[in-house]
Design a protein around this motif. Structure first.
Motif, PDB file in Angstrom:
ATOM      1  N   ILE A  13       9.131  48.630  21.315  1.00  0.00           N
ATOM      2  CA  ILE A  13      10.594  49.047  20.364  1.00  0.00           C
ATOM      3  C   ILE A  13      11.964  49.085  21.203  1.00  0.00           C
ATOM      4  CG2 ILE A  13      10.991  50.882  19.121  1.00  0.00           C
ATOM      5  CD1 ILE A  13       7.745  51.984  19.078  1.00  0.00           C
ATOM      6  N   HIS A  14      12.697  48.830  21.060  1.00  0.00           N
ATOM      7  CA  HIS A  14      13.979  49.107  21.255  1.00  0.00           C
ATOM      8  C   HIS A  14      14.626  49.072  20.186  1.00  0.00           C
ATOM      9  CE1 HIS A  14      18.304  47.804  22.843  1.00  0.00           C
ATOM     10  NE2 HIS A  14      17.497  47.994  23.923  1.00  0.00           N
ATOM     11  N   TYR A  15      15.724  50.409  20.299  1.00  0.00           N
ATOM     12  CA  TYR A  15      16.249  51.082  19.854  1.00  0.00           C
ATOM     13  C   TYR A  15      17.517  51.363  20.095  1.00  0.00           C
ATOM     14  CZ  TYR A  15      15.692  55.282  21.897  1.00  0.00           C
ATOM     15  OH  TYR A  15      14.738  56.914  22.423  1.00  0.00           O
ATOM     16  N   ASP A  16      18.566  51.453  18.757  1.00  0.00           N
ATOM     17  CA  ASP A  16      20.073  51.938  19.588  1.00  0.00           C
ATOM     18  C   ASP A  16      20.772  53.459  18.714  1.00  0.00           C
ATOM     19  OD1 ASP A  16      20.887  50.596  21.758  1.00  0.00           O
ATOM     20  OD2 ASP A  16      21.125  48.123  20.057  1.00  0.00           O
ATOM     21  N   LEU A  34      27.305  44.575  10.228  1.00  0.00           N
ATOM     22  CA  LEU A  34      25.302  45.434   9.856  1.00  0.00           C
ATOM     23  C   LEU A  34      24.945  43.253   9.911  1.00  0.00           C
ATOM     24  CD1 LEU A  34      24.766  46.799   5.948  1.00  0.00           C
ATOM     25  CD2 LEU A  34      23.717  47.391   8.404  1.00  0.00           C
ATOM     26  N   TYR A  35      25.841  42.466   9.806  1.00  0.00           N
ATOM     27  CA  TYR A  35      26.111  41.397  10.205  1.00  0.00           C
ATOM     28  C   TYR A  35      26.033  40.872  11.832  1.00  0.00           C
ATOM     29  CZ  TYR A  35      27.076  38.987   5.725  1.00  0.00           C
ATOM     30  OH  TYR A  35      26.940  38.387   4.229  1.00  0.00           O
ATOM     31  N   GLU A  36      26.802  42.072  12.784  1.00  0.00           N
ATOM     32  CA  GLU A  36      26.315  41.599  13.933  1.00  0.00           C
ATOM     33  C   GLU A  36      25.573  42.238  14.672  1.00  0.00           C
ATOM     34  OE1 GLU A  36      28.051  42.225  17.976  1.00  0.00           O
ATOM     35  OE2 GLU A  36      28.661  40.770  16.158  1.00  0.00           O
ATOM     36  N   ARG A  40      23.037  40.740  16.889  1.00  0.00           N
ATOM     37  CA  ARG A  40      22.343  41.411  18.402  1.00  0.00           C
ATOM     38  C   ARG A  40      20.343  41.554  18.333  1.00  0.00           C
ATOM     39  NH1 ARG A  40      22.363  42.048  23.656  1.00  0.00           N
ATOM     40  NH2 ARG A  40      22.220  44.670  23.611  1.00  0.00           N
ATOM     41  N   LYS A  41      20.236  41.802  17.051  1.00  0.00           N
ATOM     42  CA  LYS A  41      18.921  41.841  16.795  1.00  0.00           C
ATOM     43  C   LYS A  41      18.168  40.326  17.376  1.00  0.00           C
ATOM     44  CE  LYS A  41      16.705  41.106  13.282  1.00  0.00           C
ATOM     45  NZ  LYS A  41      15.696  39.720  13.555  1.00  0.00           N
ATOM     46  N   ASP A  42      18.609  39.813  16.845  1.00  0.00           N
ATOM     47  CA  ASP A  42      18.352  38.010  17.178  1.00  0.00           C
ATOM     48  C   ASP A  42      18.390  38.319  18.622  1.00  0.00           C
ATOM     49  OD1 ASP A  42      17.509  37.594  14.735  1.00  0.00           O
ATOM     50  OD2 ASP A  42      19.618  36.302  13.949  1.00  0.00           O
ATOM     51  N   PHE A  54      12.618  44.044  27.412  1.00  0.00           N
ATOM     52  CA  PHE A  54      14.467  43.558  26.080  1.00  0.00           C
ATOM     53  C   PHE A  54      15.261  43.942  27.671  1.00  0.00           C
ATOM     54  CE2 PHE A  54      11.888  45.568  23.240  1.00  0.00           C
ATOM     55  CZ  PHE A  54      12.182  45.070  22.203  1.00  0.00           C
ATOM     56  N   PRO A  55      16.484  42.947  27.256  1.00  0.00           N
ATOM     57  CA  PRO A  55      17.530  43.235  28.147  1.00  0.00           C
ATOM     58  C   PRO A  55      18.317  44.413  28.686  1.00  0.00           C
ATOM     59  CG  PRO A  55      18.657  42.290  26.738  1.00  0.00           C
ATOM     60  CD  PRO A  55      17.324  42.310  26.355  1.00  0.00           C
TER      61      PRO A  55
END
Length: 104
Positions: A13-16, A34-36, A40-42, A54-55
């Motif tokens: 799980i990765h969250y911001d 939202l597009y950004e 970023r998710k991709d 994850f990086p």
């Protein structure tokens, strides 16, 4: 999620945490944001599928305490049962009796 299921390391799980900005009231600005985020998710998913992590800096794994979860579930079940006995069942019985007396 480190213990779920059977210590499978492929679950991650990765969250911001993103504070809400007033300019997002504008639909176009919100759409850009939202597009950004999807872009970023991709990128994050591509990196995760290539390397398995994850990086950026890793915060480690979360160990779920099974006994704590069990205690919480017992608490909520007990709380529901207590509410059911103290006011839900008597209220429901009263409502049904009133409806029954109005019909018959």
């Amino acid at each position: 999620m480190g213990d779920f299921p059977l210590n499978d390391p492929s679950i991650a799980i990765h969250y911001d945490v993103i504070p809400v900005k007033p300019e997002w009231a504008n639909e176009e600005k919100l759409q850009e944001f939202l597009y950004e985020r999807y872009r970023r998710k991709d990128e994050l998913l591509n990196e995760f599928y290539k390397t398995g992590q994850f990086p950026g800096e890793s915060r480690g794994t979360v160990q779920v305490n099974g006994w704590l979860m069990l205690r919480a579930q017992v608490f909520w079940m007990g709380s529901y049962y207590l509410h059911h006995i103290l006011w839900i069942k008597p209220l429901w019985t009263f409502v049904v009796a009133c409806l029954y007396s109005m019909i018959f």
